[in-house]
Design a protein around this motif. Structure first.
Motif, PDB file in Angstrom:
ATOM      1  N   LEU A 282       9.096 -45.124 -19.231  1.00 20.74           N
ATOM      2  CA  LEU A 282       8.640 -45.511 -17.901  1.00 20.74           C
ATOM      3  C   LEU A 282       7.401 -46.394 -17.994  1.00 20.74           C
ATOM      4  CD1 LEU A 282       8.987 -42.181 -15.877  1.00 20.74           C
ATOM      5  CD2 LEU A 282      10.489 -44.173 -15.806  1.00 20.74           C
ATOM      6  N   GLN A 283       7.350 -47.399 -17.137  1.00 21.90           N
ATOM      7  CA  GLN A 283       6.178 -48.249 -17.086  1.00 21.90           C
ATOM      8  C   GLN A 283       5.042 -47.528 -16.354  1.00 21.90           C
ATOM      9  OE1 GLN A 283       7.384 -51.938 -15.257  1.00 21.90           O
ATOM     10  NE2 GLN A 283       8.672 -52.550 -16.977  1.00 21.90           N
ATOM     11  N   ASP A 284       3.902 -48.177 -16.292  1.00 24.35           N
ATOM     12  CA  ASP A 284       2.727 -47.581 -15.650  1.00 24.35           C
ATOM     13  C   ASP A 284       2.948 -47.447 -14.140  1.00 24.35           C
ATOM     14  OD1 ASP A 284       1.494 -47.583 -18.107  1.00 24.35           O
ATOM     15  OD2 ASP A 284       0.481 -49.505 -17.791  1.00 24.35           O
ATOM     16  N   ASN A 285       2.490 -46.311 -13.608  1.00 25.01           N
ATOM     17  CA  ASN A 285       2.452 -46.056 -12.155  1.00 25.01           C
ATOM     18  C   ASN A 285       3.816 -46.087 -11.485  1.00 25.01           C
ATOM     19  OD1 ASN A 285      -0.418 -45.912 -12.229  1.00 25.01           O
ATOM     20  ND2 ASN A 285      -0.534 -48.143 -12.101  1.00 25.01           N
ATOM     21  N   VAL A 286       4.871 -45.804 -12.227  1.00 28.01           N
ATOM     22  CA  VAL A 286       6.200 -45.736 -11.616  1.00 28.01           C
ATOM     23  C   VAL A 286       6.274 -44.563 -10.643  1.00 28.01           C
ATOM     24  CG1 VAL A 286       8.656 -45.337 -12.069  1.00 28.01           C
ATOM     25  CG2 VAL A 286       7.365 -46.883 -13.523  1.00 28.01           C
ATOM     26  N   GLU A 287       5.702 -43.419 -11.052  1.00 29.25           N
ATOM     27  CA  GLU A 287       5.766 -42.227 -10.204  1.00 29.25           C
ATOM     28  C   GLU A 287       5.062 -42.446  -8.867  1.00 29.25           C
ATOM     29  OE1 GLU A 287       4.340 -42.496 -13.174  1.00 29.25           O
ATOM     30  OE2 GLU A 287       4.853 -40.833 -14.507  1.00 29.25           O
ATOM     31  N   SER A 288       3.839 -43.005  -8.907  1.00 31.22           N
ATOM     32  CA  SER A 288       3.090 -43.205  -7.667  1.00 31.22           C
ATOM     33  C   SER A 288       3.747 -44.263  -6.793  1.00 31.22           C
ATOM     34  CB  SER A 288       1.644 -43.613  -7.983  1.00 31.22           C
ATOM     35  OG  SER A 288       1.608 -44.813  -8.742  1.00 31.22           O
ATOM     36  N   THR A 289       4.348 -45.284  -7.415  1.00 28.70           N
ATOM     37  CA  THR A 289       5.020 -46.329  -6.632  1.00 28.70           C
ATOM     38  C   THR A 289       6.208 -45.746  -5.877  1.00 28.70           C
ATOM     39  OG1 THR A 289       4.357 -48.010  -8.248  1.00 28.70           O
ATOM     40  CG2 THR A 289       6.156 -48.569  -6.742  1.00 28.70           C
ATOM     41  N   ILE A 290       7.039 -44.957  -6.568  1.00 30.72           N
ATOM     42  CA  ILE A 290       8.207 -44.349  -5.921  1.00 30.72           C
ATOM     43  C   ILE A 290       7.761 -43.350  -4.853  1.00 30.72           C
ATOM     44  CG2 ILE A 290      10.197 -42.845  -6.315  1.00 30.72           C
ATOM     45  CD1 ILE A 290      10.559 -44.185  -8.995  1.00 30.72           C
ATOM     46  N   TYR A 291       6.708 -42.610  -5.120  1.00 29.90           N
ATOM     47  CA  TYR A 291       6.197 -41.641  -4.150  1.00 29.90           C
ATOM     48  C   TYR A 291       5.733 -42.345  -2.876  1.00 29.90           C
ATOM     49  CZ  TYR A 291       3.180 -38.085  -2.073  1.00 29.90           C
ATOM     50  OH  TYR A 291       2.579 -37.214  -1.218  1.00 29.90           O
ATOM     51  N   ASN A 292       5.017 -43.468  -3.024  1.00 30.74           N
ATOM     52  CA  ASN A 292       4.536 -44.208  -1.861  1.00 30.74           C
ATOM     53  C   ASN A 292       5.681 -44.860  -1.098  1.00 30.74           C
ATOM     54  OD1 ASN A 292       1.703 -43.789  -1.906  1.00 30.74           O
ATOM     55  ND2 ASN A 292       1.508 -45.186  -3.618  1.00 30.74           N
ATOM     56  N   LEU A 293       6.714 -45.301  -1.803  1.00 30.73           N
ATOM     57  CA  LEU A 293       7.880 -45.843  -1.119  1.00 30.73           C
ATOM     58  C   LEU A 293       8.547 -44.763  -0.266  1.00 30.73           C
ATOM     59  CD1 LEU A 293       9.509 -48.053  -3.914  1.00 30.73           C
ATOM     60  CD2 LEU A 293       8.248 -48.830  -1.912  1.00 30.73           C
ATOM     61  N   GLY A 294       8.588 -43.550  -0.790  1.00 35.23           N
ATOM     62  CA  GLY A 294       9.144 -42.438  -0.019  1.00 35.23           C
ATOM     63  C   GLY A 294       8.322 -42.145   1.219  1.00 35.23           C
ATOM     64  N   LYS A 295       6.980 -42.195   1.103  1.00 38.40           N
ATOM     65  CA  LYS A 295       6.128 -41.974   2.266  1.00 38.40           C
ATOM     66  C   LYS A 295       6.315 -43.070   3.317  1.00 38.40           C
ATOM     67  CE  LYS A 295       2.014 -41.626   0.507  1.00 38.40           C
ATOM     68  NZ  LYS A 295       0.544 -41.406   0.495  1.00 38.40           N
ATOM     69  N   ALA A 296       6.652 -44.264   2.852  1.00 36.54           N
ATOM     70  CA  ALA A 296       6.866 -45.370   3.784  1.00 36.54           C
ATOM     71  C   ALA A 296       8.226 -45.315   4.458  1.00 36.54           C
ATOM     72  CB  ALA A 296       6.712 -46.699   3.046  1.00 36.54           C
ATOM     73  N   GLY A 297       9.042 -44.327   4.107  1.00 36.63           N
ATOM     74  CA  GLY A 297      10.354 -44.209   4.726  1.00 36.63           C
ATOM     75  C   GLY A 297      11.438 -44.986   4.010  1.00 36.63           C
ATOM     76  N   VAL A 298      11.160 -45.434   2.799  1.00 32.85           N
ATOM     77  CA  VAL A 298      12.146 -46.174   2.014  1.00 32.85           C
ATOM     78  C   VAL A 298      12.918 -45.185   1.148  1.00 32.85           C
ATOM     79  CG1 VAL A 298      12.500 -47.964   0.268  1.00 32.85           C
ATOM     80  CG2 VAL A 298      10.683 -48.218   1.969  1.00 32.85           C
ATOM     81  N   GLN A 299      14.236 -45.158   1.287  1.00 34.01           N
ATOM     82  CA  GLN A 299      15.041 -44.279   0.458  1.00 34.01           C
ATOM     83  C   GLN A 299      15.299 -44.958  -0.882  1.00 34.01           C
ATOM     84  OE1 GLN A 299      19.055 -43.353   1.682  1.00 34.01           O
ATOM     85  NE2 GLN A 299      18.914 -41.284   0.859  1.00 34.01           N
ATOM     86  N   VAL A 300      14.983 -44.255  -1.951  1.00 33.61           N
ATOM     87  CA  VAL A 300      15.072 -44.820  -3.296  1.00 33.61           C
ATOM     88  C   VAL A 300      16.305 -44.277  -4.006  1.00 33.61           C
ATOM     89  CG1 VAL A 300      13.882 -45.104  -5.501  1.00 33.61           C
ATOM     90  CG2 VAL A 300      12.557 -45.013  -3.388  1.00 33.61           C
ATOM     91  N   TRP A 301      17.128 -45.171  -4.510  1.00 31.79           N
ATOM     92  CA  TRP A 301      18.276 -44.830  -5.347  1.00 31.79           C
ATOM     93  C   TRP A 301      18.010 -45.362  -6.744  1.00 31.79           C
ATOM     94  CZ3 TRP A 301      23.841 -44.323  -3.345  1.00 31.79           C
ATOM     95  CH2 TRP A 301      23.855 -43.767  -2.071  1.00 31.79           C
ATOM     96  N   MET A 302      18.178 -44.520  -7.743  1.00 25.97           N
ATOM     97  CA  MET A 302      18.067 -44.968  -9.130  1.00 25.97           C
ATOM     98  C   MET A 302      19.478 -45.065  -9.718  1.00 25.97           C
ATOM     99  SD  MET A 302      16.000 -43.345 -12.372  1.00 25.97           S
ATOM    100  CE  MET A 302      17.177 -42.031 -12.687  1.00 25.97           C
ATOM    101  N   ILE A 303      19.859 -46.236 -10.175  1.00 24.79           N
ATOM    102  CA  ILE A 303      21.191 -46.477 -10.734  1.00 24.79           C
ATOM    103  C   ILE A 303      21.007 -46.838 -12.200  1.00 24.79           C
ATOM    104  CG2 ILE A 303      23.331 -47.765 -10.460  1.00 24.79           C
ATOM    105  CD1 ILE A 303      22.451 -48.479  -7.634  1.00 24.79           C
TER     106      ILE A 303
END
Length: 537
Positions: A59-80
């Motif tokens: 994993l690159q740097d700050n992947v966890e915080s980026t995905i977490y903030n996207l979730g707070k913004a209402g963006v549904q994240v799919w990992m393929i």
């Protein structure tokens, strides 16, 4: 792995003869691929491995915080991903898409629903429907882990496709594993068709992500160790995954805000400018007589009102990510992303409001001067009023009104924006006024000196501007005190910021409550002014 083996000349000669025999019958042999593999396998037995080489895939740097903030913004994240299910699940936990405490992970694998080589469609349908009811009833967080082949099969099954997509949209996170390039694109296409009003974004760093990136509405490619194919095929190219946060939360959000307000203001100012000509047609008995000077009509959008709007669209901020960083901007901005998702700024309601504002302000700019000039006398010297006197008063009032409207709607002031209004709009207009006084190509030739001697000219402009400004200011004040939005809350928080950690933490929790009420559709009127809720008095 790197393998080696020492063979004698006789062994190599025997193997080479077998190889030639197989290749010689390639034209007629239907099993040529298997025969070639069998011959090659004889040579590759009993190898010695001196070492191995691998490509680091972490994993690159700050992947966890980026995905977490996207979730707070209402963006549904799919990992393929192409990894197997166990690895994909571990990655889901590593990047905080899955959590072990309060989330149930639903695994959907093709092997679980195949009995005696027959796919059990009803069993899958019952699972999806039961989990959907369970999660809705218990308000649980859900995570979905599914294989690419299974997802591709579901997409092609009309009887279960809609139920499955409804369930997938309920999930906090979705991880698709063991997918190839075609299946990645199929996933994106399926979501585009199922959710026509939503915008899809695909991000990847490898050549197998190209089809997915091209299929999505917005494609983002990452320059990585796997080459530049993804970056060259994408709409945007970035160096690291964490830059996606800046792309969406800062640049994307501000681009929507700026462009939306630019379009609304453009409709507004042209309504203010055009409608007085329509009103004048009733006074000239629909003769087709123009109300404005031809050169003024050409210059209104080209010179007088273009540059201030341009600079506002370039520099506008509601919450500045640098100057307001004391607000813990990384935590705040995701709660402001709702404006673009819900199309809060540019919609039928705001467009109608812009037109109504334009109608009201055009009435002020036309009818007030008409009332003041009703006597027909311009000054004590006995100078009479003609059409161009009234036209200049109305046009001057419109220039002031539209710039006052632009100024009051600015949230972020720079010397460029202020200079554009004072010099590039008012300054240009005053210069054109006096140029038109000496050039015979203007209809208002020799009118400027006379009208500037009259107090009616200045009084009309002042009263028209005050009426328009009071209405605009009243609407903005009511916006802050009727409905409490995250955007207005953060703007006041930034303006009246106090370096009190406990107080700021309480305000941050209040921001979360406002965001939750907005997304749930249970937003109510403010029971107390926002200034009180921010503890600013």
């Amino acid at each position: 792995y790197m393998g080696m083996k020492i063979i004698s000349d006789e062994d190599y000669a025997d193997w080479l003869n077998k190889k030639k025999q197989v290749e010689g019958g390639a034209a007629t042999n239907k099993n040529i691929a298997k025969d070639r593999a069998a011959v090659d396998a004889e040579l590759e037995k009993n190898l010695t491995y001196p070492g191995c080489s691998v490509v680091e895939d972490q994993l690159q740097d700050n992947v966890e915080s980026t995905i977490y903030n996207l979730g707070k913004a209402g963006v549904q994240v799919w990992m393929i991903t192409g990894d197997k299910m166990g690895t994909a699940k571990s990655i889901g936990y590593s990047c905080k898409m899955f959590t072990q405490d309060d989330m149930e992970i639903v695994q959907v694998d093709e092997d679980l629903f195949i009995k005696e080589k027959i796919f059990q469609e009803e069993a899958l349908k019952k699972l999806v429907q039961s989990k959907t009811v369970e999660f809705k009833k218990n308000k649980m967080k859900a995570g979905l882990l599914i294989t690419g082949s299974m997802l591709e099969r579901i997409v092609n099954m009309p009887s279960i496709k809609d139920d499955f997509i409804c369930f997938a949209k309920m999930c906090t996170a979705v991880v698709c594993c063991r997918t190839n390039a075609k299946q990645k694109a199929t996933v994106v296409k399926a979501m585009k068709e199922a959710c026509p009003g939503e915008i899809t974004l695909a991000i990847g760093d490898g050549g197998n992500d190209v089809s997915m990136i091209k299929e999505a509405h917005v494609g983002v490619g990452i320059y990585g160790k796997e080459g530049r194919q993804a970056a060259q095929s994408a709409d945007f190219a970035i160096g690291e995954f964490q830059v996606l946060w800046n792309l969406l939360m800062i640049h994307g959000r501000l681009s929507y805000l700026r462009i939306a307000e630019l379009i609304l203001y453009f409709f507004y100012k042209n309504a203010v400018f055009t409608l007085p000509q329509f009103f004048f047609s009733f006074w000239c008995f629909f003769s087709g007589k123009t109300y404005y000077d031809d050169w003024y009509i050409s210059s209104f959008n080209l010179i007088f009102t273009s540059l201030p709007l341009l600079f506002k669209a370039l520099y506008e901020h509601d919450v500045h990510h640098i100057q307001d960083r004391h607000l813990k901007i990384n935590k705040v901005l995701p709660y402001l992303y709702y404006q673009g998702q819900g199309n809060q700024i540019f919609n039928y309601q705001t467009l109608l409001w812009s037109f109504l504002s334009g109608i009201v302000h055009s009435c002020i700019a036309y009818f007030l001067p008409l009332y003041f000039l009703d006597s027909g006398i311009l000054s004590v010297d006995g100078e009479n009023i003609d059409i161009w006197f009234q036209s200049l008063i109305t046009f001057s009032s419109i220039i002031v009104i539209v710039n006052v409207r632009l100024f009051t709607n600015m949230r972020y002031f720079t010397w460029v924006s202020i200079f554009s209004i004072l010099a590039l709009s008012f300054g240009f207009y005053i210069a054109v006024l006096w140029i038109s006084n000496v050039m015979t190509v203007f209809n208002v030739y020799k009118t400027i000196v006379t009208i500037h001697k009259s107090p009616i000219y200045y009084l009309s402009i002042l009263l028209c501007s005050l009426f328009a400004f009071s209405l605009e200011h009243f609407s903005q004040v009511m916006e802050f005190h009727i409905v409490e939005t995250p955007n207005n809350f953060c703007r006041l928080w930034a303006y009246y910021f106090k370096s009190d950690e406990a107080e700021n933490e309480a305000k941050y929790k209040r921001l979360q409550e406002i965001d939750a009420s907005l997304k749930s559709g249970k937003q109510k009127k403010v029971e107390q002014p926002l200034l009180n809720s921010l503890s600013l008095q």
